[in-house]
Design an enzyme around this catalytic site. Sequence first.
Site, mmCIF file in Angstrom:
data_model
loop_
_atom_site.group_PDB
_atom_site.id
_atom_site.type_symbol
_atom_site.label_atom_id
_atom_site.label_comp_id
_atom_site.label_asym_id
_atom_site.label_seq_id
_atom_site.Cartn_x
_atom_site.Cartn_y
_atom_site.Cartn_z
ATOM 1 N N HIS A 165 0.868 -1.183 0.000
ATOM 2 C CA HIS A 165 0.000 0.000 0.000
ATOM 3 C C HIS A 165 0.904 1.232 0.000
ATOM 4 O O HIS A 165 1.976 1.212 0.633
ATOM 5 C CB HIS A 165 -0.842 0.073 1.291
ATOM 6 C CG HIS A 165 -2.115 -0.703 1.268
ATOM 7 N ND1 HIS A 165 -2.642 -1.264 2.418
ATOM 8 C CD2 HIS A 165 -2.990 -0.983 0.272
ATOM 9 C CE1 HIS A 165 -3.784 -1.873 2.112
ATOM 10 N NE2 HIS A 165 -4.012 -1.719 0.823
ATOM 11 N N CYS A 182 -2.473 2.827 9.419
ATOM 12 C CA CYS A 182 -3.567 2.053 8.837
ATOM 13 C C CYS A 182 -4.623 1.700 9.878
ATOM 14 O O CYS A 182 -5.672 1.163 9.547
ATOM 15 C CB CYS A 182 -3.030 0.833 8.111
ATOM 16 S SG CYS A 182 -1.916 -0.116 9.081
HETATM 17 N N1 ARG Z 1 -3.626 -7.453 6.430
HETATM 18 C C1 ARG Z 1 -4.031 -6.219 5.843
HETATM 19 C C2 ARG Z 1 -3.929 -6.313 4.335
HETATM 20 O O1 ARG Z 1 -3.000 -6.920 3.858
HETATM 21 C C3 ARG Z 1 -3.216 -5.109 6.413
HETATM 22 C C4 ARG Z 1 -3.546 -3.765 5.883
HETATM 23 C C5 ARG Z 1 -2.681 -2.728 6.489
HETATM 24 N N2 ARG Z 1 -2.915 -1.492 5.895
HETATM 25 C C6 ARG Z 1 -1.962 -0.690 5.417
HETATM 26 N N3 ARG Z 1 -2.327 0.389 4.854
HETATM 27 N N4 ARG Z 1 -0.733 -1.002 5.494
HETATM 28 O O2 ARG Z 1 -4.748 -5.805 3.619
#
Ligand code: ARG
Length: 266
Positions: free
Chosen positions: A164, A260
């Site tokens: 992300h 997040c």
């Molecule tokens: N397990 C989640 C996923 O992979 C974690 C999301 C964490 N969010 C972030 N923006 N890093 O979607």
Amino acid sequence: MSRLLVCPPDYFGIEYEINPWMRVSNTADLKRARLQWYALMQELEHQIGATLERMDPIASLPDMVFTANAGVLYGLCAVPSRFRHPERQREERYFEQWFRTHGYDVTLLEEGLYFEGAGDLLGFPDIWFGGYRQRTDIRAYPRLSEIFNREIIPLELVNPRFYHLDTCFCPLSGGELLYYPPAFDPYAQTVLSDRIAKDRQMIVPEAEALRFACNAVCIGRHVVLPDGCPDTMKQLEERGYHVHPVPLDEFMKAGGSAKCLTLALE
Ligand code: ARG
């Protein structure tokens, strides 16, 4: 002051593997996760003065705690996420429902057009950036540009650990950009060095990028970030930010940390 959407980690856990950080065998310690989450909330609410909007967690949706991935808000306009992985698609309707019942005007993206909210769309007041390839589809950005009437500069993410945009990129309130360049393809790196003045670029070292130093929450002159990032803390302090390190390693097992766990509400 800032309002943030948060969701308690009552059902948090590592129940599937959708990014390289997640290993089902690396079970989350729920008690520790709760303590870490409450400590983060304390910091945000009492040290920084943010207002927290708590949404109800849902059983068997272990990643719902990561509210930054709920969607993107601008004014009263909300665009809920369309998750790439079926495991997280089940969260969509709860986030959409929350936006609707809290007075937001909801615009839905077409089904199959992947977009992971404020995990991938971030920016400064005058310029927005959109991470793509790992989760969000690049085709979402022309559509989002139209909806929000803003220029959005797409940035290709090339390292699966930084899936992300908010894992490797954090715009700060003073106009500086905290980021980890190797997470981006060479063209995105060039775009960033063209668009962000050199003296506003703050480069995070690899070891701290891997501790999610860029997954920080910036509220006014305060920055909350995971502990164990001394170089990033020093850079922030030199620029006059008040730094709040918090232990968040339980959430790192799922591939996330401070940022997040929150979504800024307008
Ligand atoms: N397990 C989640 C996923 O992979 C974690 C999301 C964490 N969010 C972030 N923006 N890093 O979607």
